[in-house]
Design a protein around this motif. Structure first.
Motif, PDB file in Angstrom:
ATOM      1  N   TRP A 260       0.972  -1.218   0.072  1.00 49.89           N
ATOM      2  CA  TRP A 260       0.050  -0.026   0.127  1.00 49.89           C
ATOM      3  C   TRP A 260       0.776   1.345  -0.090  1.00 49.89           C
ATOM      4  N   ALA A 261       1.903   1.452   0.989  1.00 50.53           N
ATOM      5  CA  ALA A 261       2.747   2.512   0.930  1.00 50.53           C
ATOM      6  C   ALA A 261       3.385   2.678  -0.573  1.00 50.53           C
ATOM      7  N   THR A 262       3.834   1.653  -1.307  1.00 44.44           N
ATOM      8  CA  THR A 262       4.295   1.685  -2.655  1.00 44.44           C
ATOM      9  C   THR A 262       3.312   2.268  -3.343  1.00 44.44           C
ATOM     10  N   LEU A 263       2.216   1.712  -3.351  1.00 37.94           N
ATOM     11  CA  LEU A 263       1.061   2.308  -4.180  1.00 37.94           C
ATOM     12  C   LEU A 263       0.767   3.805  -4.068  1.00 37.94           C
ATOM     13  N   LEU A 264       0.644   4.086  -2.947  1.00 34.40           N
ATOM     14  CA  LEU A 264       0.439   5.476  -2.722  1.00 34.40           C
ATOM     15  C   LEU A 264       1.423   6.503  -2.985  1.00 34.40           C
TER      16      LEU A 264
ATOM     17  N   ARG B 223     -14.816   1.152  -0.354  1.00 34.33           N
ATOM     18  CA  ARG B 223     -14.507   2.437   0.454  1.00 34.33           C
ATOM     19  C   ARG B 223     -13.552   2.410   1.423  1.00 34.33           C
ATOM     20  N   ALA B 224     -13.027   1.530   1.712  1.00 26.82           N
ATOM     21  CA  ALA B 224     -11.739   1.411   2.728  1.00 26.82           C
ATOM     22  C   ALA B 224     -10.642   1.687   1.894  1.00 26.82           C
ATOM     23  N   ASP B 225     -10.658   1.419   0.807  1.00 26.31           N
ATOM     24  CA  ASP B 225      -9.621   1.533  -0.009  1.00 26.31           C
ATOM     25  C   ASP B 225      -9.446   2.975  -0.789  1.00 26.31           C
TER      26      ASP B 225
ATOM     27  N   VAL C 249      -6.696   6.073   0.079  1.00 27.09           N
ATOM     28  CA  VAL C 249      -5.954   6.907  -1.087  1.00 27.09           C
ATOM     29  C   VAL C 249      -6.309   8.341  -0.670  1.00 27.09           C
ATOM     30  N   LEU C 250      -7.520   8.682  -0.198  1.00 29.39           N
ATOM     31  CA  LEU C 250      -7.799  10.123   0.272  1.00 29.39           C
ATOM     32  C   LEU C 250      -6.887  10.599   1.437  1.00 29.39           C
ATOM     33  N   ALA C 251      -6.571   9.793   2.265  1.00 26.74           N
ATOM     34  CA  ALA C 251      -5.743  10.039   3.589  1.00 26.74           C
ATOM     35  C   ALA C 251      -4.105  10.058   3.187  1.00 26.74           C
TER      36      ALA C 251
ATOM     37  N   PRO D 263     -16.029  16.987  -2.199  1.00 26.31           N
ATOM     38  CA  PRO D 263     -16.097  17.570  -3.579  1.00 26.31           C
ATOM     39  C   PRO D 263     -14.791  18.245  -4.011  1.00 26.31           C
ATOM     40  N   HIS D 264     -13.904  18.620  -3.218  1.00 29.32           N
ATOM     41  CA  HIS D 264     -12.700  19.218  -3.504  1.00 29.32           C
ATOM     42  C   HIS D 264     -11.773  18.189  -4.169  1.00 29.32           C
ATOM     43  N   ARG D 265     -11.959  16.956  -3.861  1.00 31.02           N
ATOM     44  CA  ARG D 265     -10.795  15.955  -4.505  1.00 31.02           C
ATOM     45  C   ARG D 265     -11.458  15.377  -5.740  1.00 31.02           C
TER      46      ARG D 265
END
Length: 302
Positions: free
Chosen positions: A138-142, A172-174, A178-180, A208-210
């Motif tokens: 996950w760290a690599t993906l982000l 939704r967890a995924d 990503v958002l965080a 909405p801003h994302r």
């Protein structure tokens, strides 16, 4: 088209929206064995015939890769290109996703597009299964999401991340991860989000801003539930008609469009109804449903 739905090359009113088509609504898809692939000239001419003057690029091979030929093909149909879907493997340390991006990015630049729609690909064909990532993956993906977004920005385009069934960002967890964990904006695909367990209207209200790009899909929620339960694969559900013309399924398309507009969204609304064809259509074919979606969007934005 209605005066308040505008497309590439047209001046837009304060309450107008930018609308584009997508080849997947005609069954044109990057997945091997997806179904019968219509001729590009038919797809593009029918897209233009329903009043759209902009499209996404479509899968590799659908449009020419030569820059001059690509621009000529689009110009011949009176179409602009707004962006393109680019699957990239971003979670592996031994693979550089910039390689996945390079060719499509050059095509999008040549076509005058503004948006790269990234998907966190699994590395396998199709969207019927996906692996589970550990924290290091996950760290690599982000990190790769932000790196690819920077590469795209250096070339003058905007990269978005498309939560998509059968990719590494589906649930939704995924999406929350990503958002965080990254700064990349989202492509709000109303269908894939719903199938993956996210209420797209709630997400549009929350961040909405994302949101920088939108794929408008309507969905038969009963079939989506059978995908979520494992009773049907994603492909089987698409064949069964999981995606429906806008306004005929269970997604609050009107509400989503309203929320985004009220929050100053200035991106594209791309009409998508993923379709699998068994052969050359008789009669109208896929354009019938595209026309219905255009008419619906015209009605709810008038």
């Amino acid at each position: 088209m209605s005066a308040n739905i505008t497309t590439a090359g047209q001046e837009r009113s304060d309450r107008g929206i930018k609308v584009a088509g997508a080849p997947i609504s005609w069954g044109v898809c990057e997945v091997p064995g997806w179904g019968y692939q219509l001729d590009r000239d038919r797809v593009l001419s029918e897209m233009r015939g329903v009043g759209l003057t902009a499209t996404e690029l479509g899968p590799d091979g659908f449009l020419p890769t030569d820059s001059t030929e690509l621009r000529a093909t689009l110009a011949a149909q009176g179409l602009a290109c707004v962006g393109g879907f680019v699957p990239a493997v971003m979670f592996r340390d031994d693979h550089d996703p910039a390689d996945d991006l390079a060719g499509p990015l050059e095509s999008l630049i040549a076509a005058g597009a503004g948006v790269v729609v990234l998907a966190a690909a699994t590395g396998s064909d199709g969207y019927d299964s996906r692996p589970v990532l550990d924290d290091a993956q996950w760290a690599t993906l982000l990190a790769n999401l932000d790196r690819l977004a920077a590469i795209v920005a250096e070339r003058g385009l905007v990269a978005t991340l498309h939560p998509h069934v059968g990719t590494m960002v589906e649930t939704r967890a995924d999406v929350d991860r990503v958002l965080a964990g990254s700064t990349i904006p989202l492509c709000l695909d109303t269908g894939h989000l719903l199938i993956g367990g996210t209420d797209p209207l709630e997400l549009a209200k929350a961040v909405p801003h994302r949101i920088a790009h939108t794929h408008l899909k309507d969905v038969d929620a009963a079939l989506a539930g059978r995908v979520q339960s494992g009773e049907l694969t994603y492909t089987e559900a698409v064949k069964a008609g999981m995606y429906t013309p806008l306004g005929t399924g269970d997604v609050d398309i009107a509400g989503i469009v309203s929320v985004l507009r009220d929050n100053g969204f200035d991106g594209w609304f791309v009409l998508e109804q993923d379709t699998i064809l068994n052969g050359e259509p008789t009669g109208e074919g896929p354009v019938r449903d595209v026309t219905a979606s255009v008419d619906y969007l015209r009605a709810v934005t008038s």
